[in-house]
Write an enzyme that holds these catalytic residues in place. Structure first.
Site, short mmCIF file in Angstrom:
data_model
loop_
_atom_site.label_atom_id
_atom_site.label_comp_id
_atom_site.label_asym_id
_atom_site.label_seq_id
_atom_site.Cartn_x
_atom_site.Cartn_y
_atom_site.Cartn_z
N MET A 13 16.78 22.64 51.59
CA MET A 13 17.21 22.18 52.91
C MET A 13 17.15 23.36 53.89
O MET A 13 17.80 23.36 54.93
CB MET A 13 18.62 21.59 52.85
CG MET A 13 18.67 20.35 51.95
SD MET A 13 19.94 19.18 52.38
CE MET A 13 21.41 20.17 52.18
N HIS A 40 17.29 31.06 46.81
CA HIS A 40 16.02 30.32 46.90
C HIS A 40 14.85 31.17 46.40
O HIS A 40 13.95 30.67 45.74
CB HIS A 40 15.75 29.89 48.35
CG HIS A 40 16.71 28.88 48.88
ND1 HIS A 40 17.69 29.20 49.80
CD2 HIS A 40 16.86 27.56 48.63
CE1 HIS A 40 18.38 28.12 50.09
NE2 HIS A 40 17.91 27.10 49.39
O1 PAF Z 1 19.72 21.13 46.56
C1 PAF Z 1 19.30 20.88 47.72
O2 PAF Z 1 19.07 21.77 48.54
C2 PAF Z 1 19.08 19.43 48.13
O3 PAF Z 1 20.03 18.59 47.56
C3 PAF Z 1 17.65 18.93 47.83
C4 PAF Z 1 17.35 18.93 46.34
C5 PAF Z 1 16.64 19.81 48.56
C6 PAF Z 1 17.48 17.49 48.32
O4 PAF Z 1 17.69 17.40 49.70
#
Ligand code: PAF
Length: 266
Positions: free
Chosen positions: A14, A21
């Site tokens: 998101m 990340h």
């Molecule tokens: O974990 C996240 O950031 C969100 O829940 C995802 C998997 C991108 C779905 O919107």
């Protein structure tokens, strides 16, 4: 990419990218030739009183991060591209009954809806999700099986700050004072795990005690408990040959933090 015979790894996000990340991207790189990152603040996974409007959005910065990390493609759709003509939903029977599913009604249904779309749009060979959202991982794995996506799902370990706090885009909401308190959650999980490894197999009292300690420090506990890894049901008695998740969700001020540790006896 596919025509070139390259395998594709997807990391759904998101945005508001941080070093947690980066670890997901590295895992994707280790297991595929080309890495695709999706950035989409998915409206269907936010409840009416949750932080959809204030969720950190920094697309330009995220694109720079992806470029610097050699991400092959970023998919950052608009809301209408994903939900222009939406009618259907996905129901979950029991995997969302406890943990975050209990306190965030509709959350995992929204996650499945968007991840199902992302799987169909990108058609990756592998997809990487973080252990921090372990209930999300287990539910997506179930969807992958039941909907026959055939994608190889990889769970990347939690990335922590030096003091133990699990990295999260929402950590930016914490005040300086809250940020100092926040690693207390991980310390509680570690303490519970240690006591269980020392032989406690009915951890009810231990958990109640840790809840009181956290509350005395200023946390408002949503849940702190031990769940069977396969079913995500809370367990009062632990058996040696099974795998468990010690999981917590708690508020510091208005910020909701989650964390977990796995206990794998085998
Ligand atoms: O974990 C996240 O950031 C969100 O829940 C995802 C998997 C991108 C779905 O919107």
């Amino acid at each position: 990419m596919r025509n070139q015979g390259r395998s594709i790894g997807l990391v759904p996000t998101m945005g508001a990218l941080h070093s947690g990340h980066t670890e997901l991207f590295k895992k994707a790189r280790d297991h595929s030739d080309a890495v695709v990152v999706s950035i989409f603040v998915n409206p269907t996974q936010f409840g009416p009183n949750e932080d959809f409007d204030t969720y950190p959005r920094q697309l330009e910065k995220d694109l720079e991060t992806c470029k610097a990390l050699d991400i092959d493609l970023v998919f950052a759709p608009e809301r209408d591209e994903m939900y222009g003509d939406s009618e259907l939903s996905i129901q979950i029977d029991s995997l969302n009954r406890h943990m975050c599913g209990a306190s965030r009604p509709g959350f995992f249904e929204g996650v499945l809806l968007v991840v199902n779309k992302l799987f169909n749009i990108i058609e990756p060979d592998i997809a990487v999700f973080g252990q921090k959202d372990i209930q999300q991982f287990q539910i997506i794995q179930q969807m992958n099986r039941e909907f026959n996506h055939g994608i190889n799902l990889i769970m990347a370990p939690i990335v922590r700050a030096n003091d133990g706090l699990a990295l999260s885009s929402r950590n930016t909401y914490l005040s300086d004072k809250e940020r100092v308190l926040a690693p207390g959650l991980f310390r509680s999980l570690q303490y519970i795990k240690k006591r269980i490894e020392e032989g406690i197999d009915t951890p009810g009292l231990l958990i109640e005690h840790q809840k009181s300690e956290l509350e005395a420090k200023g946390f408002k506990i949503d849940y702190l408990n031990i769940f069977l890894k396969t079913t995500l049901q809370p367990m009062n008695t632990l058996e040696k040959e099974k795998s468990y998740i010690i999981a917590v969700a708690a508020y510091l001020g208005s910020t909701r933090l989650i964390d977990n540790i796995l206990i794998e006896f085998s």
